[in-house]
Design a protein around this motif. Structure first.
Motif, mmCIF file in Angstrom:
data_model
loop_
_atom_site.group_PDB
_atom_site.id
_atom_site.type_symbol
_atom_site.label_atom_id
_atom_site.label_comp_id
_atom_site.label_asym_id
_atom_site.label_seq_id
_atom_site.Cartn_x
_atom_site.Cartn_y
_atom_site.Cartn_z
ATOM 1 N N ARG A 65 -35.452 -12.735 44.913
ATOM 2 C CA ARG A 65 -34.030 -13.031 44.653
ATOM 3 C C ARG A 65 -33.729 -14.420 45.205
ATOM 4 N N LEU A 66 -33.113 -15.227 44.388
ATOM 5 C CA LEU A 66 -32.897 -16.605 44.801
ATOM 6 C C LEU A 66 -31.624 -17.134 44.158
ATOM 7 N N GLU A 67 -30.780 -17.774 44.952
ATOM 8 C CA GLU A 67 -29.569 -18.384 44.407
ATOM 9 C C GLU A 67 -29.970 -19.540 43.486
ATOM 10 N N SER A 68 -29.349 -19.582 42.326
ATOM 11 C CA SER A 68 -29.715 -20.593 41.321
ATOM 12 C C SER A 68 -29.739 -22.035 41.846
ATOM 13 N N PRO A 69 -28.778 -22.458 42.726
ATOM 14 C CA PRO A 69 -28.775 -23.869 43.146
ATOM 15 C C PRO A 69 -30.041 -24.283 43.894
ATOM 16 N N ARG A 70 -30.796 -23.329 44.453
ATOM 17 C CA ARG A 70 -31.956 -23.695 45.256
ATOM 18 C C ARG A 70 -33.239 -23.797 44.432
ATOM 19 N N VAL A 71 -33.170 -23.383 43.157
ATOM 20 C CA VAL A 71 -34.374 -23.348 42.318
ATOM 21 C C VAL A 71 -35.037 -24.725 42.184
ATOM 22 N N PRO A 72 -34.260 -25.801 41.894
ATOM 23 C CA PRO A 72 -34.919 -27.101 41.721
ATOM 24 C C PRO A 72 -35.712 -27.555 42.960
ATOM 25 N N GLU A 73 -35.164 -27.314 44.156
ATOM 26 C CA GLU A 73 -35.876 -27.692 45.385
ATOM 27 C C GLU A 73 -37.225 -26.984 45.466
ATOM 28 N N LEU A 74 -37.193 -25.670 45.177
ATOM 29 C CA LEU A 74 -38.433 -24.882 45.236
ATOM 30 C C LEU A 74 -39.467 -25.451 44.267
ATOM 31 N N LEU A 75 -39.014 -25.759 43.041
ATOM 32 C CA LEU A 75 -39.959 -26.241 42.022
ATOM 33 C C LEU A 75 -40.574 -27.589 42.434
ATOM 34 N N VAL A 76 -39.742 -28.474 43.011
ATOM 35 C CA VAL A 76 -40.279 -29.774 43.457
ATOM 36 C C VAL A 76 -41.286 -29.573 44.595
ATOM 37 N N ASP A 77 -40.939 -28.682 45.508
ATOM 38 C CA ASP A 77 -41.828 -28.355 46.627
ATOM 39 C C ASP A 77 -43.188 -27.873 46.109
ATOM 40 N N LEU A 78 -43.136 -26.953 45.141
ATOM 41 C CA LEU A 78 -44.384 -26.401 44.583
ATOM 42 C C LEU A 78 -45.200 -27.491 43.887
ATOM 43 N N LEU A 79 -44.498 -28.327 43.144
ATOM 44 C CA LEU A 79 -45.153 -29.410 42.411
ATOM 45 C C LEU A 79 -45.929 -30.310 43.376
ATOM 46 N N GLU A 80 -45.308 -30.593 44.519
ATOM 47 C CA GLU A 80 -45.956 -31.466 45.510
ATOM 48 C C GLU A 80 -47.073 -30.740 46.255
ATOM 49 N N SER A 81 -46.964 -29.412 46.347
ATOM 50 C CA SER A 81 -47.987 -28.650 47.082
ATOM 51 C C SER A 81 -49.270 -28.463 46.283
ATOM 52 N N TYR A 82 -49.156 -28.502 44.936
ATOM 53 C CA TYR A 82 -50.344 -28.291 44.099
ATOM 54 C C TYR A 82 -50.540 -29.476 43.157
ATOM 55 N N PRO A 83 -50.902 -30.633 43.709
ATOM 56 C CA PRO A 83 -50.955 -31.849 42.891
ATOM 57 C C PRO A 83 -52.201 -31.942 42.000
ATOM 58 N N ASP A 84 -53.198 -31.084 42.240
ATOM 59 C CA ASP A 84 -54.482 -31.252 41.546
ATOM 60 C C ASP A 84 -54.551 -30.546 40.204
#
Lengths: 452, 455
Positions: free
Chosen positions: B381-400
């Motif tokens: 469960r996640l509030e919609s406004p926080r979704v973009p932050e999570l996606l950017v975080d994931l993108l940076e965590s798995y750069p390969d």
């Protein structure tokens, strides 16, 4: 610009022009309010033959099911037949889709209680409040009811009730030659069988195809029944019957092809009814004094009500009346069959009277108390109504005044009645007197005062 | 979401819990919007699943369409694919299938169909929504209203067309157990059994409006529960379980094991590509990578689009039908070109049976020939406004990995992938993660931890 009443939502239900005004959404919400009001259980839905009938009936059935009601779909049936059936199957209520005598572009929802009658004034207000509050019962999947179809039973129930009140054998023996104009309305599905099979008549009919549009103005009036009058003359019929689209009203054509005055149609029915059942008579303020003369002959009382079927019915119920109606509207209400306008009772009564007396229709009419009636209407501005009535009352200080519906002024041998129409911005004037001269004089004097 | 009554109005149509969020008024208005949206002059086809509320919904739909001047052809209680099939045969302007499909009994929905029986495109659905929201409906006058007529022949014509594509008498050798979940598949399969003498054993066959024998979910777990114990005692070759309107189907093998819903699309892709090598498989970003392997074997390729039927429809309409082998989702919903790209569980079942016949093996044996992929799914469960932050975080965590950002974030490597996206229907994000061979537990756990840290 005259205001056109293209849609009217009021205590008598919903009526309007189909399309932009009377929409399926409106019918649905009204039906859901109705279902909420009468509660879960069976509700009867039926209609006259208007092209908008099926569309609106589906919307009504949707609303009833959504409110948790079961629907009994009776299809195309006369309004009185639907009302009788509601009571017969002990339903919670009924909805008839019919704009009665209005033109084909109109339709309306007529609402009936569990006795198959109109709701009283207080109930109608509750229902309209419920509609406006939009707080309807909402059935869940497990609570949604079913739709069943029953197009046959109701006709038999209605016809049996009518036949129980006349001497059927006496009528059948006469093998009356009759003519019928059912305006391709709901009467088309029932009246031919009633006249031929039940009452043994030899019938010639026009406009009995329920799939076709109304071929004449829907209201059965002298000026709209030329085809029926011609049919009577051509076939040598002893009587001609004309119904409106939902077959609650009846007009009669005599053996010479003349259309009877609606007050005389009611008077003949009263004459017959008082001979077979006890009780008093209820009519509206505009109905002929002939009714008083007939009632007097039977030692019965006459109650007068404001114009409108619902008003007449309400008083009839309160005084347990024998018969009632509204002269000008062509409605005969006989509670021993059902407390509603019923053209079938009116037909059977007339044939029974003819069979009993051996007289022709014109002879029966001639034997009625004779009065001359005149009526007219004029557009008016709402703000001026009070002043007009005031002027009228002051112009005739010697008359007895009744202000229960507009103004009625009464003398021993004549009366006049002026009132605003419920449905149109019109002022209606009616007068009655013993002679043509007296009627004309009263009519002209009254117009003079109103126009001043 | 506070006070959620289950009402959903979107590009897919209208659905909700009847009497709670979904009222008769919504239904009539939406059907009137559709009646206004469709070109006048041609009929509109209507069918419904057996839910008790279906009759109420049907009354409102019929009234609205008649009011808009359309002739209404009623097919009665039929599956959604039968409605879609009938549309083309009857040269209709469009259709409405009244069905909440795999949702529980208290739900219902309107599914709007275009003239060829396909779902509406994004542009069309958007126009329909606009009309609904404006509430300016084209209600015609008393002498221009539509009429209603009943057509009881749609089911037989549908079976005729299935018989033209599949060798139905050729399937007589199979004993198949089918759980109809009290839905419309029972009507189709009973007729098919009568016509072709098939050895299908139907359970939960009684068509029912209120109490379904079980939730109409087409999951491997439900199949195992319902069909598992019956397969060996009945010596059945395969088992199938349908949702209420028969657009979805799940399978059990001859041992009574539930087959993952993820396997339906690869299986049918294999079947279709073996007949038309080099074609395209359209699917979404969340379905199994086994598809790429299967497609590669036949020289085909996989086109991945955002999750949701709309994106699949838009991808389909960007290609010629003969370029496509199959389209579908990991939910087991599959569209085949022989059936004008509609989700049709009955057609999927017949294709699987045809495949078993051609390969001469029972279902379990056939499935064991595919390489093992393991998929893990979770939600947070996640509030919609926080979704973009999570996606950017994931993108940076798995750069390969290989990145696809068309629907949330999908990152793929040669032997594994993950997809994190926002649900269309609930305030949650979904985490899906798959690996060839053993489950990617470590990757999944770290994704879930990261997602939870934003909730």
């Amino acid at each position: 610009m005259p205001r056109e009443h293209l849609l009217k939502i009021g205590v008598s239900g919903v009526r309007g022009v189909v399309g932009e005004f009377l929409t399926p959404a409106l019918a649905l919400h009204f039906a859901q309010a109705f279902g909420t009001y009468v509660g879960r259980g069976r509700v009867v839905a039926g209609r006259d033959t208007r092209t908008s009938g099926p569309m609106l009936q589906h919307a009504v059935q949707c609303g009833l099911l959504a409110a948790g009601c079961d629907v009994v779909d009776v299809g195309i049936l006369p309004t009185p037949t639907i009302q009788i059936y509601v009571e017969h199957i002990r339903a919670r209520g009924g909805i008839g889709l019919t704009a009665s005598h209005n033109p084909p572009e109109y339709n309306a929802l007529k609402l009936f209680n569990k006795e198959g009658q109109f709701f009283n004034h207080y109930e109608r207000n509750e229902l309209i409040d419920l509609y406006h509050q939009s707080d309807f019962a909402q059935a869940t999947n497990a609570e949604i009811g079913q739709v069943t179809r029953d197009e046959g039973t109701a006709k038999g129930v209605h016809i049996d009730r009518v036949l129980a009140k006349v001497d059927v054998e006496r009528i059948r023996r006469r093998r009356f030659r009759v003519a019928l104009d059912a305006v391709n309305g709901a009467g088309s599905v029932m009246t031919p069988g009633f006249l031929v099979d039940s009452l043994g008549c030899r019938m010639d009919a026009i406009s009995i195809d329920p799939t076709k549009v109304f071929p004449r103005i829907a209201e059965p009036r002298p000026d709209t029944l030329g085809d029926l009058a011609a049919l009577v003359r051509k076939t040598g019929a002893e009587v001609g019957f004309a119904q409106d689209p939902d077959a609650d009203r009846l007009a009669i054509v005599d053996e010479q092809g003349r259309v009877l005055d609606n007050d005389d149609v009611l008077a003949l029915a009263v004459l017959r009814a008082l001979a077979v059942v006890p009780g008093d008579v209820v009519v509206n303020l505009t109905t002929s004094a002939a009714i008083d003369d007939i009632a007097l002959g039977f030692g019965r009382r006459v109650y007068r009500t404001p114009v409108g079927e619902a008003n007449v019915v309400e008083t009839m119920q309160a005084v347990k009346a024998a018969i009632g109606g509204e002269g000008s509207a062509g409605g005969v209400i006989f509670p021993a069959v059902q407390l509603c306008r019923d053209s079938f009772t009116a037909m059977a009564f007339l044939l029974d009277l003819m069979a009993e007396t051996g007289k022709t229709v014109s002879q029966l009419v001639t034997a009625l108390p004779q009065y001359v009636r005149k009526s007219g209407k004029v557009a008016f501005e709402h703000g001026r109504l009070g002043g007009l009535m005031q002027a009228l009352e002051e112009g005739f200080p010697e008359a007895e005044a009744d202000r229960t519906d507009g103004l009625k002024l009464i003398w021993a041998d004549r009366w006049l009645h002026v009132r605003a129409s419920n449905t149109e911005p019109l002022l209606r004037l009616a007068v009655e007197a013993k002679t043509e001269g007296a009627a004309e004089k009263l009519y002209q004097t009254a117009w003079g005062l109103l126009a001043a | 979401m506070r006070g959620d009554s289950g009402l959903r109005i979107s590009h897919v149509g209208l659905r909700g819990i009847v009497g709670r969020g979904l009222t008769a008024g919504h239904i009539l208005d939406f059907a009137a919007a559709f009646g206004t949206f469709l070109e006048p002059g041609r009929p509109v086809v209507v069918g419904r699943d057996p839910r008790a509320s279906g009759r109420m919904v049907w009354e409102g739909v019929v009234s609205a369409l008649m009011a808009c001047g359309h002739e209404v052809i009623d097919l009665g209680v039929v599956s959604t694919p039968v409605v879609q099939h009938a549309l083309q045969k009857l040269d209709a302007a469009g259709g409405i299938a009244i069905s909440a499909s795999h949702n529980a009994a208290e739900w219902n929905a309107l599914r709007f169909l275009g003239p060829r029986g396909t779902y509406l495109s994004t542009a069309e659905a958007g126009e329909l929504l606009d009309i609904y929201h404006l509430r300016k409906f084209r209600f015609l006058e008393w002498d221009e209203l539509g009429e209603l007529r009943f057509d009881g022949g749609a089911l037989d014509r549908y079976i005729d067309d299935l018989a033209a594509v599949f060798d139905l008498p050729g399937l007589r050798g199979f004993r198949v157990v089918v759980d109809c979940c009290n839905g419309t598949s029972a009507l189709i399969l009973r007729r098919m059994i009568d016509r072709y003498g098939l050895d299908f054993v139907l359970i939960n066959e009684r068509v029912e409006g209120v109490q379904f024998a079980h939730e109409p979910t087409t999951s491997a777990r439900m199949v195992e529960l319902q069909l598992g114990p019956l397969m060996k005692p009945l010596s059945a070759h395969a088992g199938f379980l349908f949702d209420v309107d028969s657009d979805r189907v799940a399978m059990a093998d001859e041992q009574g094991r539930g087959v993952s819903e993820e396997m339906m699309l690869p299986l049918l892709a294999d079947h279709q590509l073996s007949r038309g090598p080099g074609k395209i498989v359209i699917t979404n970003l969340s379905s199994s990578a086994l598809l790429e392997e299967v497609a590669g074997k036949h020289g085909g390729r996989v086109l991945r689009v955002p999750v949701g039927r709309q994106a699949a429809m838009d991808a389909l309409s960007a290609h010629r039908p003969e370029q496509i082998a199959v389209a579908g989702e990991g939910t087991g919903a599959v569209m085949m070109p022989q059936f004008r790209f509609i989700y049709d569980g009955i057609a999927s079942m017949l294709a699987v049976l045809t495949m078993l016949r051609e390969r001469g093996r029972p279902l379990g044996a056939l499935l064991s020939e595919y390489p093992q992929y393991s998929i893990l799914k979770g939600e947070v469960r996640l509030e919609s406004p926080r979704v973009p932050e999570l996606l950017v975080d994931l993108l940076e965590s798995y750069p390969d990995g290989k990145i696809d950002r068309s629907d949330g974030l999908r990152v793929s490597w040669p032997d594994r992938w993950f997809h994190v996206r926002v649900s269309h229907t609930e305030p949650i994000i979904r985490v899906i993660c798959e690996q060839r061979g053993a489950p990617p537990q470590e990757l999944f756990d770290s994704l879930m931890d990261k997602a939870r840290s934003y909730s």
